[in-house]
Design a protein around this motif. Structure first.
Motif, PDB file in Angstrom:
ATOM      1  N   HIS A   1      -3.327 -13.188 -37.472  1.00 43.82           N
ATOM      2  CA  HIS A   1      -2.818 -13.747 -36.208  1.00 43.82           C
ATOM      3  C   HIS A   1      -2.261 -15.146 -36.395  1.00 43.82           C
ATOM      4  N   ASN A   2      -1.270 -15.447 -35.584  1.00 44.96           N
ATOM      5  CA  ASN A   2      -0.717 -16.800 -35.513  1.00 44.96           C
ATOM      6  C   ASN A   2      -0.332 -17.042 -34.062  1.00 44.96           C
ATOM      7  N   ILE A   3      -1.260 -17.606 -33.317  1.00 48.86           N
ATOM      8  CA  ILE A   3      -1.007 -17.923 -31.900  1.00 48.86           C
ATOM      9  C   ILE A   3      -1.005 -19.439 -31.795  1.00 48.86           C
ATOM     10  N   SER A   4       0.152 -20.026 -31.500  1.00 55.86           N
ATOM     11  CA  SER A   4       0.238 -21.499 -31.521  1.00 55.86           C
ATOM     12  C   SER A   4       1.047 -22.013 -30.337  1.00 55.86           C
ATOM     13  N   PHE A   5       0.674 -23.205 -29.885  1.00 57.00           N
ATOM     14  CA  PHE A   5       1.369 -23.906 -28.803  1.00 57.00           C
ATOM     15  C   PHE A   5       1.700 -25.315 -29.311  1.00 57.00           C
ATOM     16  N   ARG A   6       2.965 -25.731 -29.143  1.00 63.00           N
ATOM     17  CA  ARG A   6       3.349 -27.074 -29.601  1.00 63.00           C
ATOM     18  C   ARG A   6       3.282 -28.054 -28.442  1.00 63.00           C
ATOM     19  N   GLU A   7       2.812 -29.253 -28.736  1.00 59.08           N
ATOM     20  CA  GLU A   7       2.707 -30.300 -27.710  1.00 59.08           C
ATOM     21  C   GLU A   7       4.101 -30.649 -27.214  1.00 59.08           C
TER      22      GLU A   7
ATOM     23  N   SER B   1      -6.700  -6.462 -26.280  1.00 56.81           N
ATOM     24  CA  SER B   1      -6.513  -7.244 -25.050  1.00 56.81           C
ATOM     25  C   SER B   1      -6.853  -8.704 -25.320  1.00 56.81           C
ATOM     26  N   SER B   2      -6.161  -9.585 -24.622  1.00 50.83           N
ATOM     27  CA  SER B   2      -6.389 -11.021 -24.812  1.00 50.83           C
ATOM     28  C   SER B   2      -6.120 -11.764 -23.512  1.00 50.83           C
ATOM     29  N   GLN B   3      -7.050 -12.645 -23.162  1.00 51.58           N
ATOM     30  CA  GLN B   3      -6.900 -13.465 -21.961  1.00 51.58           C
ATOM     31  C   GLN B   3      -6.143 -14.734 -22.364  1.00 51.58           C
ATOM     32  N   LEU B   4      -4.850 -14.792 -22.018  1.00 50.11           N
ATOM     33  CA  LEU B   4      -4.031 -15.940 -22.419  1.00 50.11           C
ATOM     34  C   LEU B   4      -4.332 -17.151 -21.532  1.00 50.11           C
ATOM     35  N   PRO B   5      -4.031 -18.374 -22.024  1.00 49.36           N
ATOM     36  CA  PRO B   5      -4.326 -19.585 -21.235  1.00 49.36           C
ATOM     37  C   PRO B   5      -3.609 -19.591 -19.881  1.00 49.36           C
ATOM     38  N   ARG B   6      -4.154 -20.379 -18.959  1.00 48.27           N
ATOM     39  CA  ARG B   6      -3.645 -20.398 -17.582  1.00 48.27           C
ATOM     40  C   ARG B   6      -2.198 -20.880 -17.494  1.00 48.27           C
ATOM     41  N   GLY B   7      -1.799 -21.711 -18.442  1.00 50.03           N
ATOM     42  CA  GLY B   7      -0.451 -22.286 -18.397  1.00 50.03           C
ATOM     43  C   GLY B   7       0.650 -21.337 -18.822  1.00 50.03           C
ATOM     44  N   VAL B   8       0.311 -20.159 -19.335  1.00 47.20           N
ATOM     45  CA  VAL B   8       1.330 -19.198 -19.786  1.00 47.20           C
ATOM     46  C   VAL B   8       1.943 -18.500 -18.567  1.00 47.20           C
ATOM     47  N   LEU B   9       3.281 -18.608 -18.449  1.00 45.92           N
ATOM     48  CA  LEU B   9       3.966 -17.975 -17.316  1.00 45.92           C
ATOM     49  C   LEU B   9       4.353 -16.537 -17.637  1.00 45.92           C
ATOM     50  N   ASN B  10       4.848 -16.333 -18.864  1.00 47.38           N
ATOM     51  CA  ASN B  10       5.321 -15.001 -19.237  1.00 47.38           C
ATOM     52  C   ASN B  10       5.235 -14.836 -20.750  1.00 47.38           C
TER      53      ASN B  10
ATOM     54  N   SER C   1       6.180 -18.141 -22.644  1.00 47.87           N
ATOM     55  CA  SER C   1       6.766 -19.231 -21.842  1.00 47.87           C
ATOM     56  C   SER C   1       5.646 -19.975 -21.131  1.00 47.87           C
ATOM     57  N   LEU C   2       5.685 -21.323 -21.244  1.00 53.75           N
ATOM     58  CA  LEU C   2       4.668 -22.153 -20.602  1.00 53.75           C
ATOM     59  C   LEU C   2       5.257 -22.886 -19.415  1.00 53.75           C
ATOM     60  N   GLN C   3       4.398 -23.357 -18.518  1.00 56.15           N
ATOM     61  CA  GLN C   3       4.844 -24.141 -17.368  1.00 56.15           C
ATOM     62  C   GLN C   3       5.477 -25.439 -17.865  1.00 56.15           C
ATOM     63  N   ALA C   4       6.569 -25.839 -17.219  1.00 53.03           N
ATOM     64  CA  ALA C   4       7.259 -27.070 -17.614  1.00 53.03           C
ATOM     65  C   ALA C   4       6.335 -28.269 -17.388  1.00 53.03           C
ATOM     66  N   GLY C   5       6.223 -29.096 -18.384  1.00 47.50           N
ATOM     67  CA  GLY C   5       5.392 -30.304 -18.274  1.00 47.50           C
ATOM     68  C   GLY C   5       3.910 -30.067 -18.449  1.00 47.50           C
ATOM     69  N   ALA C   6       3.516 -28.792 -18.635  1.00 53.57           N
ATOM     70  CA  ALA C   6       2.080 -28.493 -18.810  1.00 53.57           C
ATOM     71  C   ALA C   6       1.630 -28.952 -20.194  1.00 53.57           C
ATOM     72  N   SER C   7       0.405 -29.468 -20.263  1.00 54.95           N
ATOM     73  CA  SER C   7      -0.119 -29.924 -21.552  1.00 54.95           C
ATOM     74  C   SER C   7      -0.503 -28.716 -22.408  1.00 54.95           C
ATOM     75  N   LYS C   8      -0.601 -28.957 -23.710  1.00 53.43           N
ATOM     76  CA  LYS C   8      -0.954 -27.894 -24.654  1.00 53.43           C
ATOM     77  C   LYS C   8      -2.351 -27.360 -24.311  1.00 53.43           C
ATOM     78  N   PRO C   9      -2.551 -26.019 -24.256  1.00 53.76           N
ATOM     79  CA  PRO C   9      -3.888 -25.466 -23.935  1.00 53.76           C
ATOM     80  C   PRO C   9      -4.961 -25.991 -24.885  1.00 53.76           C
ATOM     81  N   ASP C  10      -6.163 -26.221 -24.334  1.00 53.47           N
ATOM     82  CA  ASP C  10      -7.260 -26.807 -25.126  1.00 53.47           C
ATOM     83  C   ASP C  10      -7.716 -25.881 -26.245  1.00 53.47           C
ATOM     84  N   GLU C  11      -7.728 -24.572 -25.972  1.00 48.88           N
ATOM     85  CA  GLU C  11      -8.243 -23.642 -26.975  1.00 48.88           C
ATOM     86  C   GLU C  11      -7.385 -22.391 -27.053  1.00 48.88           C
ATOM     87  N   ASN C  12      -7.390 -21.774 -28.231  1.00 47.95           N
ATOM     88  CA  ASN C  12      -6.629 -20.538 -28.408  1.00 47.95           C
ATOM     89  C   ASN C  12      -7.378 -19.357 -27.808  1.00 47.95           C
TER      90      ASN C  12
END
Length: 418
Positions: free
Chosen positions: A278-284, A311-320, A359-370
């Motif tokens: 796996h490689n699940i990453s979010f850039r600041e 199945s995976s529960q993605l972070p709240r900031g993920v839009l799509n 896709s993440l919310q505009a201006g949202a900070s990087k999720p704390d945990e994967n």
């Protein structure tokens, strides 16, 4: 012992109650509802809840809470085992144990509970005996009972009730004599980011379907019985023989029953059936995230891994999520943020992968945990612990029965951290 039993549905309504000693007010369930509100998940409600004058002991099966009310101290596992037996009996009688099935057969339910407990103490909990006491409901029998006003209660005492083997009725006759055994193992595991096993254990059961004429005496031996830990037997098993020789010797009940359940907790004995790259990453500062997942079989002894569901529960900031599966289909719920990938069967020559962007919310900070990845799977004709039945012998009868043994492994709570 057990004073009362309350059945509570998923929406928190008491839809059935039964009292054996004295009538306990429904208000005692308020303590249960408070605990239910505090629990994050339905299965996280404490199984034992002390109240000023009672103890509430509950199990959750088929989205129904079975809540027993106790007035004095009792071994909790004794009550929990009885509640599971009640659910299994309902399932045996009605095919399913749902709120609708219980309401449709409410008369039979009360008749069964009356026979299973006598003045609050377990009496007849064996399916064979109960079916002789109370006939299972059929459409024809229900119509006849409605017209004639009769009940499903049998007129004679069951033949097995007074014998030394109360789980088996006398005078059993079959034209085809057969004995089938299913070895089903469920693996619970937590795998860390690097692929190392944090914890792994196996819960296993041997379910039997025995249809044999007369009073057969069976012995079942294993190639490697030392694997089995924390074994729980059906009352028909002779425990002293197991302790001395590690052989199961028993006169079986007629029909379906659970012969034993066991546990394998030694981590070096627990093989992990799949691996995940796996490689699940979010850039600041970026509104995009990367999602890259590949599955492959591991330690499956050449057997196919089937019915795989990731199945995976993605972070709240993920839009799509815009992903491309090499096999199967995926769905993403933008409200609950739950990503589900139905893989199906894993082909070792062409490993299934799911790749793309989030896709993440505009201006949202990087999720704390994967996110963590949960996997469901099935492997036919294999017990992941390596348990194997050596032979099944029958004594006491002259005919030769047909014998069959089937193995299956499935995932319980199988979690990969990313």
């Amino acid at each position: 012992m057990i004073h009362s039993l309350f059945l509570v549905n998923a929406s928190g309504d008491i839809f059935l109650e039964k009292h054996w000693k004295s009538v306990v007010s429904r208000s005692v369930c308020d303590y249960f509802f408070e605990a239910q509100e505090r629990a994050t998940e339905p299965e996280n409600v404490p199984p034992v809840i002390p109240t000023p004058h009672h103890y509430l002991i509950s199990v959750l099966r088929h989205r129904i809470y079975f809540v027993a009310v106790i007035q004095s101290e009792v071994p909790p596992l004794f009550v929990i085992e009885f509640l599971h037996r009640v659910v299994d009996t309902f399932q045996d009688y009605f095919g399913v144990c749902t709120e609708a099935a219980i309401k449709d057969n409410v008369v039979v339910v009360y008749e069964l509970l009356e026979e299973m407990l006598d003045n609050g103490f377990p009496l007849a909990t064996e399916s064979n005996i109960l079916k002789e006491l109370i006939k299972p409901p059929t459409i024809l029998r229900t119509m006849v009972n409605t017209i004639t006003g009769s009940t499903n209660v049998g007129e004679q005492l069951p033949t097995g009730q007074l014998s030394v083997v109360p789980w088996r009725r006398t005078g059993v006759k079959y034209t085809n004599n057969e004995a089938y055994f299913d070895v089903v193992e469920e693996i619970d595991a937590i795998i860390d980011k690097s692929g190392s096993t944090i914890t792994a254990e196996i819960q296993g059961v041997i379910d039997a379907c025995v249809k044999l004429t007369g009073m057969p005496d069976l012995t079942l031996s294993f190639m490697n019985p030392r694997l089995l830990d924390d074994v729980s037997f059906h009352p028909c098993v002779r425990f002293k023989r197991w302790e001395a020789e590690r052989i199961l010797s028993f006169i079986p009940p007629d029909g379906n029953f659970r012969l034993l359940s066991y546990h394998v907790s030694s981590q070096n004995l627990v093989a992990i059936p799949v691996y995940v790259k796996h490689n699940i990453s979010f850039r600041e500062g970026s509104s995009q995230g990367r999602f890259d997942l590949t599955l492959g079989p591991k330690q499956t002894m050449g057997k196919a891994v089937e019915s795989v569901l990731v199945s995976s529960q993605l972070p709240r900031g993920v839009l799509n999520a815009n992903l491309n599966p090499s096999q199967g289909t995926y769905t993403f719920d933008p409200v609950t943020k739950m990503l589900t990938w139905d893989v199906g069967k894993i082909n070792p020559q062409k490993l299934p992968s799911l790749k793309g962007t989030m896709s993440l919310q505009a201006g949202a900070s990087k999720p704390d945990e994967n996110p963590t990845i949960n996997i469901q799977l099935k492997i036919q004709q294999m017990a992941i612990s390596g348990l194997k039945v050596n032979r099944l012998d029958m004594y006491g009868e002259k005919y030769k029965p047909f014998k069959g043994i089937k193995y299956m492994t499935k995932a319980g709570k199988f979690q990969v951290r990313t």
